[in-house]
Write a protein that holds these residues in place. Sequence first.
Motif, mmCIF file in Angstrom:
data_model
loop_
_atom_site.group_PDB
_atom_site.id
_atom_site.type_symbol
_atom_site.label_atom_id
_atom_site.label_comp_id
_atom_site.label_asym_id
_atom_site.label_seq_id
_atom_site.Cartn_x
_atom_site.Cartn_y
_atom_site.Cartn_z
ATOM 1 N N SER A 133 20.762 -16.666 -52.858
ATOM 2 C CA SER A 133 19.487 -16.185 -52.367
ATOM 3 C C SER A 133 19.699 -15.115 -51.317
ATOM 4 O O SER A 133 20.805 -14.908 -50.819
ATOM 5 N N HIS A 134 18.604 -14.427 -50.946
ATOM 6 C CA HIS A 134 18.695 -13.401 -49.914
ATOM 7 C C HIS A 134 19.067 -14.016 -48.573
ATOM 8 O O HIS A 134 19.873 -13.459 -47.822
ATOM 9 N N VAL A 135 18.479 -15.158 -48.265
ATOM 10 C CA VAL A 135 18.803 -15.797 -46.984
ATOM 11 C C VAL A 135 20.245 -16.273 -46.988
ATOM 12 O O VAL A 135 20.942 -16.218 -45.960
ATOM 13 N N GLY A 136 20.729 -16.727 -48.160
ATOM 14 C CA GLY A 136 22.125 -17.135 -48.243
ATOM 15 C C GLY A 136 23.072 -15.970 -48.067
ATOM 16 O O GLY A 136 24.083 -16.064 -47.358
ATOM 17 N N ALA A 137 22.746 -14.845 -48.708
ATOM 18 C CA ALA A 137 23.592 -13.654 -48.559
ATOM 19 C C ALA A 137 23.582 -13.161 -47.119
ATOM 20 O O ALA A 137 24.627 -12.772 -46.567
ATOM 21 N N GLU A 138 22.405 -13.165 -46.488
ATOM 22 C CA GLU A 138 22.318 -12.702 -45.102
ATOM 23 C C GLU A 138 23.073 -13.636 -44.167
ATOM 24 O O GLU A 138 23.785 -13.177 -43.258
ATOM 25 N N MET A 139 22.951 -14.953 -44.375
ATOM 26 C CA MET A 139 23.657 -15.898 -43.524
ATOM 27 C C MET A 139 25.171 -15.768 -43.681
ATOM 28 O O MET A 139 25.916 -15.769 -42.698
ATOM 29 N N THR B 210 27.763 -14.551 -40.723
ATOM 30 C CA THR B 210 28.888 -15.403 -40.347
ATOM 31 C C THR B 210 30.203 -14.655 -40.497
ATOM 32 O O THR B 210 31.087 -14.743 -39.644
ATOM 33 N N THR B 211 30.328 -13.892 -41.589
ATOM 34 C CA THR B 211 31.551 -13.110 -41.810
ATOM 35 C C THR B 211 31.748 -12.093 -40.698
ATOM 36 O O THR B 211 32.868 -11.905 -40.190
ATOM 37 N N LYS B 212 30.684 -11.424 -40.299
ATOM 38 C CA LYS B 212 30.792 -10.441 -39.218
ATOM 39 C C LYS B 212 31.276 -11.089 -37.929
ATOM 40 O O LYS B 212 32.153 -10.553 -37.231
ATOM 41 N N LYS B 213 30.712 -12.242 -37.609
ATOM 42 C CA LYS B 213 31.087 -12.900 -36.356
ATOM 43 C C LYS B 213 32.539 -13.382 -36.396
ATOM 44 O O LYS B 213 33.259 -13.309 -35.395
ATOM 45 N N VAL B 214 32.968 -13.865 -37.543
ATOM 46 C CA VAL B 214 34.370 -14.287 -37.673
ATOM 47 C C VAL B 214 35.296 -13.094 -37.505
ATOM 48 O O VAL B 214 36.326 -13.162 -36.806
ATOM 49 N N ILE B 215 34.943 -11.973 -38.128
ATOM 50 C CA ILE B 215 35.772 -10.770 -38.026
ATOM 51 C C ILE B 215 35.865 -10.304 -36.583
ATOM 52 O O ILE B 215 36.957 -10.024 -36.053
ATOM 53 N N VAL B 216 34.730 -10.203 -35.917
ATOM 54 C CA VAL B 216 34.722 -9.732 -34.535
ATOM 55 C C VAL B 216 35.514 -10.684 -33.643
ATOM 56 O O VAL B 216 36.297 -10.256 -32.783
ATOM 57 N N GLY B 217 35.336 -11.989 -33.840
ATOM 58 C CA GLY B 217 36.057 -12.956 -33.011
ATOM 59 C C GLY B 217 37.557 -12.853 -33.171
ATOM 60 O O GLY B 217 38.307 -12.845 -32.178
ATOM 61 N N ILE B 218 38.032 -12.728 -34.399
ATOM 62 C CA ILE B 218 39.477 -12.642 -34.627
ATOM 63 C C ILE B 218 40.036 -11.330 -34.101
ATOM 64 O O ILE B 218 41.118 -11.286 -33.506
ATOM 65 N N LEU B 219 39.296 -10.228 -34.289
ATOM 66 C CA LEU B 219 39.782 -8.940 -33.784
ATOM 67 C C LEU B 219 39.838 -8.923 -32.266
ATOM 68 O O LEU B 219 40.786 -8.369 -31.678
ATOM 69 N N ILE B 220 38.843 -9.495 -31.620
ATOM 70 C CA ILE B 220 38.882 -9.560 -30.152
ATOM 71 C C ILE B 220 40.081 -10.374 -29.688
ATOM 72 O O ILE B 220 40.767 -10.015 -28.727
ATOM 73 N N MET B 221 40.349 -11.465 -30.395
ATOM 74 C CA MET B 221 41.511 -12.276 -30.043
ATOM 75 C C MET B 221 42.806 -11.495 -30.241
ATOM 76 O O MET B 221 43.693 -11.498 -29.371
#
Length: 838
Positions: A241-247, A251-262
């Motif tokens: 669904s659209h909400v599933g794709a957006e969620m 989540t993927t963006k936040k994981v990427i940013v968190g790992i890169l900051i680390m």
Amino acid sequence: NDDDGSNHHDVEGEPNKSLDETVKEESREGGKPSHYVSKEIVNRAIDSNAAITLMSFITVYAIYGDDVRILAFDPGADKAFLALSSLAFAFFLLEISLLCWCRDKYLQKPDFAAIKELLTADRWRGRKSTLSWMGQLGKAVQTGSFYFWLDLISTFSMAIELPWVLQPGGGVADSIDSSMAGKASIAGAKSANKFKVIRMVRLVRLAKLYKYFSTKQSAKTTDKDAADNSAGCLENIPPESHVGAEMSDRTTKKVIVGILIMLLGIPLLQADDIDYLNEFSMKMAFGHRKLVSDGINGSEFEQWEFSESLLIDRTGCIDITYNGFDDGLPNDAIIPNDRSRVQDMRVEELDVITISDIDYVRSMTAIFDASERKREEAVLGILLTSFVIVLLGLGMVSFTKDVRNLVILPIEHMIQLVREISENPLGKDLSLKVDDLKHKDDGMETTLLIRTIAKIAGLMRVGFGEAGADIIGKNLNFTQGSDTMNLLGNGRKIHSIFGFCDVRQFTDTTECLQEEVMLFVNRIAHILHSIVVQCDGAANKNIGDAFLLTWKIDTNKLNGSCKDHNYSGDKALYSFVKTMIEMSRHEDFLCKFSPRALSELYERMPGYKCRIGCGLHFGWAIEGAIGSSKKIDASYISPHVNMSETLESATKEYGTSILMSQPFYDLLSPEAIAGCRKVDAMKKRESDGVTSLYTYDVDLSVGFSLADSNETPKTRLPHHRKTDFSLMNHQTLDSSVKGGNSDGLGDLPTIKISNNFPNIWMTDDDVVRARSEFSDKQRKLWGLGIDAFEAGKWDFAKARFNDVLEQSGGKDGPSRYLLGRMKEHNFCAPDSWQGYWT
């Protein structure tokens, strides 16, 4: 299009058409402009399997290539790797440029209109809070999407490996000739090593690949499930669904940013691991050389030689150069032959340290072999990159798993349910049913919502019926439905058999049963509707003591045999005949009331038996919603609907249970016609045509018990005879009502119908018994009488009708009715008689 530049459609097309031809053909059909066609072609080319595969290999090379070059190849291969890196850099820049051109959401531009509106004084004074205003302003001025900036940073991170883009220094000779301060030189080298961590930004491209391939796999899984016809399985995952794709995307963006900051932050916060032995040894040799050059002490020469040999022996020094010394000593140290040569090594494999005196007149430059350390760093770099990839993958999976299971999947199940209901409002084979969730009581609100939607679907199906299927579908349709309900409007013309049945003596029954009359009506409806539905009919109206049933027919199939329209006429007639028989058989079930109600019922109508009258007619009608936005009923408007009601009312006059019109009679098979007889002809109005009336002889006095049926009898009430009144205590009644799945109606009988049409008229023992009371001899006499009646020979008709009435024991209703009508005219046909009544 998502903001990461991914397009979720199939790009393979037909095997014999190129991508260009496919897109242009689709665009011509849609009337799209030429520039859109060009963008769509590029769009699909970027998302094609070939392009994604190519960029996947390039991405893997960009992540591992430099470490593999240092670890496994000689310096002679550097030029080839430089060419490959330059090519990868060019491909990444080309991809970013194309995505900026053909994807609007990829290179997001500032919303200048929103910025101008937000910066007005009125908007500032009307703000809810400063933080919310700043958030809106930040969203308006945002330039470029999240994946645009990560793609841009990861692409330009390759510049540190391309000498022609960012030259870290000249050749080896230039590095040796540089006269930099010692500590600054070391710090610069260490900073360069830390800067290589930026290469980890390229890992975001793997996240894009992961998203692309997961989308492809989901599409293949959906197609396979559809092909396997397994939509009824609870474990099947509906399309994302659209909400599933957006969620998932967030989540993927936040994981990427968190790992890169680390990855970028931790090395910056760690202390530098500097090799002080090289610098200390150089300072000792340089200091003693200055003393020798100044001639302060003659023993310094030996100390200088010792310190220089110590520097060469204890370190990986491969070259030493002294500048600015006029002491007659060699300016180049003697290096053992087993050491590597500077000319044969890569620049990044050399550590160059230069130290000088205060006035920078004299200096010393040493070059150290760092190849082993670089190889070790390459191995660790490969391991670190692989670890981060695994960490990134596990992070995205673990972060999204709970969200998907607890939120996304339930929402997608809800959307799937609503989509299935909108596509087939009357369908019962939903992918998720209430029974599937009966034992899935996990306490989650999402499970409750799914269960509620499934119940609402059942309520709508029961409440709207077949006539309301279009109303449900249009208002729940995702793609065509509007935001507001569209309940009222033009109807739809259909052709159908209309069956109208009425409960006899209902007014007296209601007065006796009072509130228990609902049980009575609903028990009749249970028997009637269960038979009608099994015979491909649909229940439309429940009007207290009356029921309207329909069997829709495609008019294109009326010119052939009964088989062409699936024996619709036979099924409608059989439904009513079978209902009468089953009502007689289950009279215990129908008349299961409290002692008070039973007492009043049998006192007012001794020997009461539940009976119905039925009228059957075929014609057109307008199907649609009737009412207002406050209350609607999905039903049919047509004089043909009224005609079925008129026929039912006439059954009381003709003394028969069923009356059929000529249009309906013409739909019957010969097997069904064998049990019918013509009872009259009439014209409702002068403008109408003449229609003959027919009946199907059903004698319920023969009696039908549960032992005569194939049904397994359920618990019968003790001492409760079929027609005779007997008192029953409340405990016995309550226990019997609570015995099964009854919806408060008691133990519901299960009635199964064989769809063996038209042979069912000869194979159903109940129907054969009910029809056999009207013998072939009576049928022949009746045929002679009705022919004479229509021809105006009423004397002859009178004799034949009297014969039929006598042989039936005075029970034949049509004979009594026609004899009564003829008696009004002294058994002499009127001069204007044309064979029918008006």
